[in-house]
Design a protein around this motif. Sequence first.
Motif, PDB file in Angstrom:
ATOM      1  N   ALA A  62     -18.555 -25.136  -7.046  1.00 45.53           N
ATOM      2  CA  ALA A  62     -17.557 -25.054  -8.109  1.00 45.53           C
ATOM      3  C   ALA A  62     -16.734 -26.327  -8.239  1.00 45.53           C
ATOM      4  O   ALA A  62     -16.317 -26.700  -9.346  1.00 45.53           O
ATOM      5  CB  ALA A  62     -16.624 -23.859  -7.855  1.00 45.53           C
ATOM      6  N   ALA A  63     -16.484 -27.017  -7.128  1.00 44.27           N
ATOM      7  CA  ALA A  63     -15.520 -28.119  -7.144  1.00 44.27           C
ATOM      8  C   ALA A  63     -16.147 -29.496  -7.327  1.00 44.27           C
ATOM      9  O   ALA A  63     -15.473 -30.416  -7.791  1.00 44.27           O
ATOM     10  CB  ALA A  63     -14.723 -28.110  -5.837  1.00 44.27           C
ATOM     11  N   PHE A  64     -17.415 -29.656  -6.952  1.00 42.18           N
ATOM     12  CA  PHE A  64     -18.015 -30.987  -7.044  1.00 42.18           C
ATOM     13  C   PHE A  64     -18.473 -31.248  -8.477  1.00 42.18           C
ATOM     14  O   PHE A  64     -19.269 -30.483  -9.015  1.00 42.18           O
ATOM     15  CB  PHE A  64     -19.202 -31.114  -6.071  1.00 42.18           C
ATOM     16  CG  PHE A  64     -18.779 -31.469  -4.669  1.00 42.18           C
ATOM     17  CD1 PHE A  64     -17.725 -30.814  -4.058  1.00 42.18           C
ATOM     18  CD2 PHE A  64     -19.440 -32.457  -3.971  1.00 42.18           C
ATOM     19  CE1 PHE A  64     -17.327 -31.144  -2.765  1.00 42.18           C
ATOM     20  CE2 PHE A  64     -19.062 -32.792  -2.671  1.00 42.18           C
ATOM     21  CZ  PHE A  64     -17.998 -32.135  -2.071  1.00 42.18           C
ATOM     22  N   PRO A  65     -17.979 -32.315  -9.090  1.00 40.96           N
ATOM     23  CA  PRO A  65     -18.344 -32.579 -10.487  1.00 40.96           C
ATOM     24  C   PRO A  65     -19.815 -32.941 -10.639  1.00 40.96           C
ATOM     25  O   PRO A  65     -20.410 -33.565  -9.754  1.00 40.96           O
ATOM     26  CB  PRO A  65     -17.446 -33.753 -10.877  1.00 40.96           C
ATOM     27  CG  PRO A  65     -17.102 -34.418  -9.583  1.00 40.96           C
ATOM     28  CD  PRO A  65     -17.070 -33.339  -8.549  1.00 40.96           C
ATOM     29  N   GLU A  66     -20.401 -32.534 -11.752  1.00 46.84           N
ATOM     30  CA  GLU A  66     -21.777 -32.925 -12.082  1.00 46.84           C
ATOM     31  C   GLU A  66     -21.742 -34.360 -12.588  1.00 46.84           C
ATOM     32  O   GLU A  66     -21.481 -34.622 -13.756  1.00 46.84           O
ATOM     33  CB  GLU A  66     -22.346 -31.979 -13.154  1.00 46.84           C
ATOM     34  CG  GLU A  66     -22.608 -30.575 -12.660  1.00 46.84           C
ATOM     35  CD  GLU A  66     -23.753 -30.530 -11.642  1.00 46.84           C
ATOM     36  OE1 GLU A  66     -24.676 -31.365 -11.769  1.00 46.84           O
ATOM     37  OE2 GLU A  66     -23.699 -29.689 -10.730  1.00 46.84           O
ATOM     38  N   LEU A  67     -21.950 -35.276 -11.696  1.00 43.83           N
ATOM     39  CA  LEU A  67     -21.691 -36.673 -12.011  1.00 43.83           C
ATOM     40  C   LEU A  67     -22.592 -37.552 -11.157  1.00 43.83           C
ATOM     41  O   LEU A  67     -22.644 -37.394  -9.944  1.00 43.83           O
ATOM     42  CB  LEU A  67     -20.212 -36.976 -11.696  1.00 43.83           C
ATOM     43  CG  LEU A  67     -19.649 -38.328 -12.091  1.00 43.83           C
ATOM     44  CD1 LEU A  67     -19.582 -38.457 -13.606  1.00 43.83           C
ATOM     45  CD2 LEU A  67     -18.243 -38.478 -11.503  1.00 43.83           C
ATOM     46  N   THR A  68     -23.311 -38.479 -11.793  1.00 39.42           N
ATOM     47  CA  THR A  68     -24.204 -39.344 -11.031  1.00 39.42           C
ATOM     48  C   THR A  68     -23.435 -40.321 -10.153  1.00 39.42           C
ATOM     49  O   THR A  68     -23.950 -40.808  -9.154  1.00 39.42           O
ATOM     50  CB  THR A  68     -25.114 -40.159 -11.970  1.00 39.42           C
ATOM     51  OG1 THR A  68     -24.287 -40.926 -12.870  1.00 39.42           O
ATOM     52  CG2 THR A  68     -26.012 -39.244 -12.788  1.00 39.42           C
ATOM     53  N   ARG A  69     -22.208 -40.616 -10.490  1.00 35.23           N
ATOM     54  CA  ARG A  69     -21.417 -41.606  -9.760  1.00 35.23           C
ATOM     55  C   ARG A  69     -20.279 -40.972  -8.952  1.00 35.23           C
ATOM     56  O   ARG A  69     -19.229 -41.581  -8.790  1.00 35.23           O
ATOM     57  CB  ARG A  69     -20.854 -42.640 -10.722  1.00 35.23           C
ATOM     58  CG  ARG A  69     -21.828 -43.723 -11.157  1.00 35.23           C
ATOM     59  CD  ARG A  69     -22.290 -44.570  -9.977  1.00 35.23           C
ATOM     60  NE  ARG A  69     -23.028 -45.742 -10.400  1.00 35.23           N
ATOM     61  CZ  ARG A  69     -22.608 -46.997 -10.228  1.00 35.23           C
ATOM     62  NH1 ARG A  69     -21.471 -47.227  -9.639  1.00 35.23           N
ATOM     63  NH2 ARG A  69     -23.343 -47.994 -10.642  1.00 35.23           N
ATOM     64  N   ARG A  70     -20.462 -39.757  -8.427  1.00 29.76           N
ATOM     65  CA  ARG A  70     -19.437 -39.197  -7.546  1.00 29.76           C
ATOM     66  C   ARG A  70     -19.619 -39.797  -6.154  1.00 29.76           C
ATOM     67  O   ARG A  70     -20.578 -39.527  -5.459  1.00 29.76           O
ATOM     68  CB  ARG A  70     -19.544 -37.666  -7.459  1.00 29.76           C
ATOM     69  CG  ARG A  70     -18.416 -37.072  -6.582  1.00 29.76           C
ATOM     70  CD  ARG A  70     -18.722 -35.671  -6.129  1.00 29.76           C
ATOM     71  NE  ARG A  70     -19.939 -35.573  -5.326  1.00 29.76           N
ATOM     72  CZ  ARG A  70     -20.031 -35.947  -4.047  1.00 29.76           C
ATOM     73  NH1 ARG A  70     -18.991 -36.451  -3.430  1.00 29.76           N
ATOM     74  NH2 ARG A  70     -21.167 -35.821  -3.403  1.00 29.76           N
ATOM     75  N   VAL A  71     -18.652 -40.624  -5.754  1.00 33.49           N
ATOM     76  CA  VAL A  71     -18.683 -41.244  -4.438  1.00 33.49           C
ATOM     77  C   VAL A  71     -17.494 -40.775  -3.607  1.00 33.49           C
ATOM     78  O   VAL A  71     -17.503 -40.897  -2.381  1.00 33.49           O
ATOM     79  CB  VAL A  71     -18.717 -42.789  -4.579  1.00 33.49           C
ATOM     80  CG1 VAL A  71     -18.582 -43.486  -3.253  1.00 33.49           C
ATOM     81  CG2 VAL A  71     -20.020 -43.224  -5.254  1.00 33.49           C
TER      82      VAL A  71
END
Length: 954
Positions: free
Chosen positions: A206-215
Amino acid sequence: MAGEVRFDTASRAMWSADASNYRRIPIGVVRPRDTADAEAAIAVCREHGVPVLPRGAGTSIAGQAVNTAVVLDYAKHCNRILEIDPDARTARVEPGVVCDQLRDAARPYGLTFGPDPSTHNRCTLGGMIGNNACGSHSVAWGKTVDNVHALDVLTYRGERLLLGPGGTLPRGADPLHISTQSHSDAESIPDALRQLGERLGDDVRAAFPELTRRVSGYNLDQLLPENGFDLAKALVGTEGTCVTVLGATMRLVESPPARALAVLGFPDAYTAADNVMVVREHNPLTIEGMDAGLIAALRAHNPNETTSRALPEGGGWLYVETGGATREEAEAAAHAVVKAMKPYGQTGSVVVSDPVRMRALWRVREDGAGILTRSPDGGEAWPGWEDAAVPPERFGAYLREFDQVLARHGRRGVYYGHFGDGCLHVRIDFDLLTREGIANFRSFMEDAADAVVKYGGSLSGEHGDGQARAELLPRMYPKEIISGFEEFKAIWDPDDAMNPGCLVRPKRMDEDLRIFVGMPRLSGKPELAFAHDRGDFGRAARRCLGVGRCVTGSGGVMCPSYRATGEEMHSTRGRARLLFEMANGEVITDGWKSPEVAEALDLCLSCKGCKRDCPVGVDMAAYKTEFLAQRYKNRPRPLTHYSMGALPRWLRLVARVPGLPRALNAAARRPRLAAVAKRLGGIAPERAIPPLAERPLRASRRSFGETGTRGRVVLWLDTFTGHFDPVIAGDAVAVLTALGYRVELPAGEVCCGLTWFSTGQLGAARRVLRRTLDTLRPWLRESVPVVALEPSCAAALRADLPELLPDEPDAKALAGAVRTFAEVLAPHAAELTELADRAGPPATGRRALVQTHCHQHADLGNEADRTVLGALRVDAEVLDSGCCGLAGNFGFEKGHYEVSMACAERVLLPAVRAADPDVAVLADGFSCRTQLRQAGTREPVHLAQLAADALGLR
C-alpha cells in the motif's frame, strides 16, 4: 592486515567529506586489499565497539559517505573483475570495480552494465550498490537493484552470507566466497527477514509508490513472495547501514552496436517535461532533459566552449538516445522520435550519430552537477534537494509546482535530469553560511518533500537519502513502514554500528553542514585577487564539491599526479580538502605552515588542468601559488625557487657575456660539473641541463615586414624561445610577414613572470610585470596585438596577470591584447591554404601528432590551432595525453623525476614512439619539447616551424 591503515591527520581530513553538503571527521581510513583484510578490519572495529562506514569513490551527494567511523575504502585495491560469463550475461566483481571498467570489459561480448551515473568513469560498483544508483539509461535498463544477481556480504558481527533470489545461496554457488567459518546465527537473518516481509506485506504494497525511480528507504518490497524474497536486491540502496559488500554478481545487458542521439528543442523545460511519455513509446535508451540555465552556466564557466552551439533552438532540451544494429538503423530510430515529437511544441532538432560529437554533447549534460555550483560572479549553489522523482506522466505538473516552492522560499535553481523517469536534478542557491539561511534551507526541504509526495513521488530518485533526506522519510512513508525500516536494519546490524545515523534514526539534515561548520579561520588578505571567488581564499578553497572528475584514470589533463601515484592526496579533490581543512583549522592546525598541505602540493604540477577539466573550476595551480607565497613569506625558500624560479634573470645575465652560453653548454656535458650544478640548483640528478642557444635571439632589429598591409603586431620575445629555441621566432616572423603583417619587437626585456608566479614569489613577479608593462605601453596605447609563441606565457598574461595586478588598467589591456600564434593565423585560413598549395606538398606528406600545452588547454583553447593545421593541410591527431609531466620547473626539481616520467609514459611517449618516422611531433610548449627531447624520442617542432615549412619559407 595487508592493506593500508591510515589514522594520520591528512587522511582523516581528506575523507571528511563526500560530494554532499556534509562533513564529519572519520576515526581513520582502512583500504583493504582483499576480503580477508575486510574481515580483519571489521573484527578489530567490533572488538573496540567502533562504527564502520563502507565507501567507494566518495562521490555520494546525500551525505551517506561521511561519518565519525572507520572508513573502509574499497576503491584502490578491491577492484578486480573476477569473471564475465557472456552466456549467463553476468559478471563477478569486487566492490572497488569502477562502472566504466566493467562496461569496457563487457564490450567485446556485445554486453554492457546498464546503470551509468554521470560519475561512471570513477564511481565504484560497491558504491552504486550502496546508493542504488541509476544513470541516464535507466529507462531501458533500470536501476542498480534491477541489475544485481547475488551479493557476498559481511555483517558487523562477522556473519558471511551469499545472497540472492530466495534468500541465501549455497556456499559453492559462487567462487566469490573465500572459505571462512561463518557464525552459527547467520542463518537466523533470512528467517527474521522472511517474518518481517510476511508481517508488513500489505503495508508495503500500500505504501510503496509505483515508480521506476523509487530509491528512498529500504527495499522492503524485495522481501515479498511475489518479488522472490531476494535478499541481494533488498540490500541494494542500504547505504552501508546494514552490511559491507565483499563481492557481487551483476547482470549484464545487450548493448546495441550502434547508437544515435536526437536532441529536441522546446520553448522551456516545462514543455519538454510534459511530453516525455510520447518519447517513451519509442522505447529509447535514454531520455534526458536540460534547462536553458545549464547552458548559460556552461558558457559562463568556459567562454571558449563550442559544443553547446550544436544544440537546436529552444529554452529546454531532451536528449533521446536510440540504438540499432547499424548506424543507419540507430539514426532512423532517432529521426522517428523527431518526427513523432513535431506536434508537441518542438522548436528544433538535431540528430547526431558520430561518436565524437555524441560524446561532446553528452559531456554538456554530465558536467551539469558541477557547472551549476558556481555562477560567474562567484555565487554558490548546493545539492540537498537534488534528485527527487515523480511518475513521468506527472513530471511537467510537478516541475511547475516545484518552481513555486522555490519562489516561495526565495531560492533559485537550474534544472537537468532524467526526464524520461521523472527524475529532476537541481542545484539551489541555499545560504548555508548563516543560521537564518540554514533555517530557510530546512523549511524549503520540508515543503519540497511534501510537494513530491503529493505527486506520488520519491524523495530520492537516484542518489539515496543519506543525511540530506532520511529525516524526511516519515513524510513519504507511514509509521508502520518507518518502524519496518528500523527492524530491517536491526536484523542485519543489531549493534547499530554500520554507518549509524544514516536512514534509520537519522541525524538532522541541517547538522554537520560542511560550509557552516568549516568556516575559514585564516586571517589576512590573500596575495592573489581570486576574482572568481570574490577575493576570498576560503571561498576558493571550498569550491571543490567532491564530484571526483580528478580521480579518473584517463581523458583530459587533470590530475596528472593522481594518475601517476593513485593517491587521494595527489588528486585535485584531495588537495582541495586539505586546503579547506587548513583554512578551518580544526583538524589541520598549522595553517600555512602545514606539513600535510605542503606534502600534497609538492607533487602538484601546476598544470592548470583542473581549472578547465574540473566542472567547478578548481584552480589548484593558483591555490599552490598562494600557499607558497604565504608559507615562505619572510622565510628561506627551497633552492629551486632561487634557481629555476628566477631563471629568466640568470639567462639574461648569461646572454650579456659573449661566449658564456657556449662555455656553459660545454660544462653541462661534463658529468662532474653538471652534477655540482644540479645539486646547487636543486635539480633532479636524472635530468640533463637543456643546452642554451649559443647566439640568443635579441632585438637587434626593431621591425620586420616594412609595408605591414595587414597591420602591426608586436612579437613577445619570451625567455625560453629567445634563449633556447630562437629559430622558432625567426620562423614566426617569416610566416607573419608573408601574411602581410609588420612585426615589431620591443626594445627592452619582457617577461610574463611565470617562473616567479609558480614558485609563489609574487613580489618579484609583480616587479617583473610592471617593467614589462612599461616596455609595452606604447603598443598597448595603440591596441597593437601581442603575439606570444610560448603557450605558458600567453596563458600567464591572460589569466595570471589580472590576478597579480587587478587594479592596473595596463594589465587588463595586455591581457586583452595577447594572441597565440595560431589565433593570429586562423582568420587567414583560406590564404594559408593557397600559400601552402603553391609551395607544394613535402615528399613525405604532412602528418602530425599534437601535444597541447596544459596551460593552453586551460586558459586558451586549441580551436585556432586546429583551424590553422587544417588550412595548412596537415593531417593532425591531437593527443588526449594530458600533461607531458615536465610542467615548467616541476619535472626538473629533485624528487619529481619518477612522477614526471610516469605522466609522460601514460600516453604521450608511447604515442610518439609508435608514430611513423614522417609524422611531425608538434609541441608549442618549451616544457613539452624538452620532455620529448630528454626522453630520446625525436625532435619536436613548433607550429611556427611547421607553418614556415608548409609555406616554403624555410
